[in-house]
Enzyme design. Structure first.
Site, mmCIF file in Angstrom:
data_model
loop_
_atom_site.group_PDB
_atom_site.id
_atom_site.type_symbol
_atom_site.label_atom_id
_atom_site.label_comp_id
_atom_site.label_asym_id
_atom_site.label_seq_id
_atom_site.Cartn_x
_atom_site.Cartn_y
_atom_site.Cartn_z
ATOM 1 N N ASP A 13 -2.909 1.834 -1.852
ATOM 2 C CA ASP A 13 -2.671 0.400 -1.928
ATOM 3 C C ASP A 13 -1.532 0.124 -0.951
ATOM 4 O OD1 ASP A 13 -2.604 -2.302 -2.986
ATOM 5 O OD2 ASP A 13 -0.801 -1.705 -4.062
ATOM 6 N N ASP A 15 0.717 -3.318 -0.924
ATOM 7 C CA ASP A 15 1.793 -4.164 -1.430
ATOM 8 C C ASP A 15 2.499 -3.538 -2.622
ATOM 9 O OD1 ASP A 15 1.522 -6.515 0.312
ATOM 10 O OD2 ASP A 15 -0.453 -6.672 -0.590
#
Length: 229
Positions: A13, A15
């Site tokens: 991922d 963020d």
């Protein structure tokens, strides 16, 4: 927790995991909410983590009862993004881990709930770093990703786009958000979670391992090359 199993591919991922952007998303949402005398909360931020942009916008509009359409909300926050996103910095241990895996020829990719325009802003000063990844899948603007996290789509599509198309159980996911962990588990992948320290412990369930920081990750536990130093 289940025993840790060897993997051959790694999906990140972005963020709040590779880049410290959750605080920037929070700031943008706070600014828009304050225009209408409303308060964007930490609980709302947790609920929004990993969602597609339009789902995120609708959640904030509905929760705060804002007199905006989804497009109007997105237009407002995007103006704030342009000023804050280029300042995004690495999360602790992120750059070291990614460069280590790349050096040892471990296939790596990014699977994010974000959109292409915001991705470009957040990586303004990190283009060389991004070039280390095999590919990037952005759920909010990728036409093949029908459903955002917590659905498994973005991770399954990301795995499929590796040149050798590994099986899901050959992939290790790194996530910071409950929605992302759920998506990774549904995809049939092991998930290492690096949550915000404010996150309630019960929201870390489902992950194969929970770490305080990427600095604490031991690659050899998943059959990956150990750090040289």
């Amino acid at each position: 927790m289940c025993p840790l199993k060897p993997v051959t591919h790694v999906i990140f991922d972005m963020d709040g995991l590779l880049l410290d952007t959750e605080c920037l998303y929070t700031r943008a949402a706070e600014i828009v909410a304050s225009e209408y005398g409303k308060t964007f909360t930490w609980e709302m931020q947790v609920a929004c983590m990993g969602l597609k942009a339009r789902a995120d916008a609708k959640y904030n509009i509905d929760t705060l009862d804002l007199p905006l359409t989804v497009d109007q909300y997105l237009d407002k926050v995007s103006r704030v993004y342009k000023t804050v996103f280029p300042s995004a910095q690495f999360m602790p241990g992120a750059e070291k881990l990614v460069r280590h895996l790349h050096k040892h020829n471990i296939p790596i990719a990014i699977a994010s709930g974000g959109a292409q325009d915001s991705f470009e802003l957040k990586t303004t000063n990190h283009k060389e770093f991004v070039s280390l990844f095999s590919h990037v899948v952005l759920a909010s603007t990728d036409p093949e990703v029908e459903n955002g996290k917590p659905a498994p789509d973005v991770f399954l599509i990301c795995a499929k786009r590796f040149p050798d198309s590994p099986n899901p159980d050959q992939c290790l996911v790194f996530e910071d958000a409950p929605n992302g962990v759920e998506a990774g588990v549904k995809a049939g992948m092991q998930v290492v979670m690096v949550p915000d320290p404010r996150l309630a412990q019960e929201k870390t369930k489902g992950s194969s391992q929970v770490l305080k920081s990427l600095e604490d990750f031991k690659p050899e536990l998943f059959g990956l090359p150990t750090y040289d130093d």
